[in-house]
Design a protein around this motif. Structure first.
Motif, mmCIF file in Angstrom:
data_model
loop_
_atom_site.group_PDB
_atom_site.id
_atom_site.type_symbol
_atom_site.label_atom_id
_atom_site.label_comp_id
_atom_site.label_asym_id
_atom_site.label_seq_id
_atom_site.Cartn_x
_atom_site.Cartn_y
_atom_site.Cartn_z
ATOM 1 N N VAL A 4 0.892 -1.322 -0.058
ATOM 2 C CA VAL A 4 0.168 -0.133 -0.120
ATOM 3 C C VAL A 4 0.939 1.169 0.106
ATOM 4 C CG1 VAL A 4 -1.948 1.297 1.082
ATOM 5 C CG2 VAL A 4 -1.791 -1.335 1.216
ATOM 6 N N HIS A 5 0.813 1.987 -1.147
ATOM 7 C CA HIS A 5 1.696 3.125 -1.352
ATOM 8 C C HIS A 5 1.207 4.233 -0.190
ATOM 9 C CE1 HIS A 5 3.210 6.848 -3.359
ATOM 10 N NE2 HIS A 5 3.534 6.084 -4.466
ATOM 11 N N PRO A 6 2.412 5.012 0.278
ATOM 12 C CA PRO A 6 2.182 5.854 1.069
ATOM 13 C C PRO A 6 0.928 6.917 0.928
ATOM 14 C CG PRO A 6 4.382 6.427 0.257
ATOM 15 C CD PRO A 6 3.650 4.966 -0.155
ATOM 16 N N MET A 36 7.573 -6.254 -1.137
ATOM 17 C CA MET A 36 6.821 -5.563 -0.260
ATOM 18 C C MET A 36 6.823 -4.306 -0.801
ATOM 19 S SD MET A 36 5.599 -7.982 1.842
ATOM 20 C CE MET A 36 4.308 -6.855 2.555
ATOM 21 N N GLY A 37 5.303 -3.719 -1.181
ATOM 22 C CA GLY A 37 5.367 -2.297 -1.364
ATOM 23 C C GLY A 37 4.614 -1.979 -2.958
ATOM 24 N N GLU A 38 4.736 -0.800 -3.524
ATOM 25 C CA GLU A 38 5.637 0.071 -2.716
ATOM 26 C C GLU A 38 5.013 0.507 -1.437
ATOM 27 O OE1 GLU A 38 6.197 3.967 -4.943
ATOM 28 O OE2 GLU A 38 5.009 2.570 -6.543
ATOM 29 N N THR A 39 5.989 0.918 -0.600
ATOM 30 C CA THR A 39 5.759 1.507 0.683
ATOM 31 C C THR A 39 6.643 2.573 0.971
ATOM 32 O OG1 THR A 39 5.728 0.884 2.952
ATOM 33 C CG2 THR A 39 7.380 -0.083 1.932
ATOM 34 N N GLU A 57 3.248 3.900 10.373
ATOM 35 C CA GLU A 57 2.930 2.699 10.926
ATOM 36 C C GLU A 57 2.970 1.609 9.685
ATOM 37 O OE1 GLU A 57 -0.894 0.647 13.222
ATOM 38 O OE2 GLU A 57 -1.059 2.700 12.572
ATOM 39 N N SER A 58 2.198 2.109 8.354
ATOM 40 C CA SER A 58 2.022 1.237 7.375
ATOM 41 C C SER A 58 3.528 0.810 6.905
ATOM 42 C CB SER A 58 1.434 2.095 6.311
ATOM 43 O OG SER A 58 1.466 1.198 5.081
ATOM 44 N N ILE A 102 7.926 -3.441 6.360
ATOM 45 C CA ILE A 102 9.141 -4.201 6.659
ATOM 46 C C ILE A 102 9.081 -5.060 7.386
ATOM 47 C CG2 ILE A 102 11.369 -3.364 7.664
ATOM 48 C CD1 ILE A 102 10.712 -0.558 7.132
ATOM 49 N N ARG A 103 8.250 -5.111 8.494
ATOM 50 C CA ARG A 103 8.190 -6.314 9.369
ATOM 51 C C ARG A 103 7.638 -7.369 8.674
ATOM 52 N NH1 ARG A 103 5.102 -2.764 14.075
ATOM 53 N NH2 ARG A 103 7.078 -1.755 14.829
ATOM 54 N N ILE A 104 6.627 -7.501 7.604
ATOM 55 C CA ILE A 104 6.222 -8.624 6.821
ATOM 56 C C ILE A 104 7.475 -9.099 5.796
ATOM 57 C CG2 ILE A 104 4.472 -9.337 5.284
ATOM 58 C CD1 ILE A 104 2.522 -7.641 6.593
ATOM 59 N N GLY A 105 8.270 -8.009 5.314
ATOM 60 C CA GLY A 105 8.982 -8.276 4.605
ATOM 61 C C GLY A 105 10.186 -9.277 5.184
#
Length: 264
Positions: free
Chosen positions: A66-68, A92-95, A111-112, A117-120
């Motif tokens: 989910v994009h910022p 993952m991303g783009e974030t 937070e997103s 990163i954590r899921i990555g």
């Protein structure tokens, strides 16, 4: 020659008047030696519809995220984790963070970004990072969340040489788009000269940011060839050498078998 478009939005192209379908887009790219593609998502529903549009192909892989700039509505983190674990998802991303357009969602963006990163790290999938007007917070969150464990790329790089150095210290790759060809992008060209060949990626970010001499028109994966030719001159290497290096970097970062790239 074998070129990779390491960041394109295949669901954003003009299929009404410019391209017949995805096959048409990829055929135009292949005619210019662009033979592998990372199709990047910006929302979770968008990821699902893009996979439906593109289908299963040997030469296209996907990101999920989910994009910022799409933080106006909350999304379910468990859904992100589930979708990101699907076969064919390599990143993952783009974030990331974008304080230029939507500073009011700063807390939600952060937070997103941390969640991606954590899921990555859990899934051993690198993060594709977007940043604008948020350099210090971007670097801080990458460090705090130990993004070096899953690695990643700062895509469509528009920062300076100093920022490039800090990202390289984190083990990140740096990707350049058509912006590097723009007349007023000398600071960016200096950064491009600085980034070593073994940490470099190239992309279109299509349908956005078409390189010179196509600026102002819709970008498409075929035009990553223009970025490659321009970057080769900046780096003082042949286009063949730049193609080999960026393809190898793509293979290494996204855990894609080099044999698959060569057979695509």
């Amino acid at each position: 020659m074998f070129l990779v478009d390491s960041h394109c939005h295949l669901d954003g192209l003009n299929y009404e008047s410019l391209h017949k379908d995805v096959d048409d887009v990829l055929a135009k790219a292949a005619a210019r030696d662009v033979k592998f593609f990372l199709a990047v998502a910006t929302t979770l529903p968008g990821y699902q519809s893009m996979r439906e549009l593109v289908g299963e192909r040997d030469n296209v892989v996907f990101s999920c995220g989910v994009h910022p700039l799409n933080q106006d509505e909350e999304y379910d983190v468990e859904t992100l984790r589930t979708l990101a674990a699907e076969p064919g998802v390599v990143a993952m991303g783009e974030t990331g963070l974008d304080y230029y357009y939507t500073p009011e969602t700063k807390a939600r963006q952060q937070e997103s970004f941390r969640n991606h990163i954590r899921i990555g790290r859990e899934l051993n999938k690198p993060v594709i990072v977007h940043t604008r007007d948020a350099r210090e917070d971007t670097l801080a969150i990458l460090r705090e969340e130990k993004a070096m464990d899953c690695a990643g790329v700062l895509h469509c790089f528009t920062e300076d040489r100093e920022t490039a150095g800090k990202l390289l210290d984190l083990g990140f790759y740096i990707s350049f788009s058509g912006i590097v060809t723009f007349r007023n992008a000398e600071q960016l060209r200096e950064a491009a000269r600085y980034v070593p060949l073994d940490r470099l990626l190239i992309e279109t970010d299509s349908p956005y940011l078409a390189p010179v001499p196509h600026r102002g028109k819709e970008n498409q994966p075929a035009l990553v060839r223009d970025v490659a030719e321009y970057m080769a001159v900046l780096k003082g290497v042949s286009v063949d050498e730049l193609a080999k290096a960026t393809t190898q970097n793509f293979s290494q970062l996204f855990h894609i078998d080099a044999a698959r790239l060569q057979s695509a």
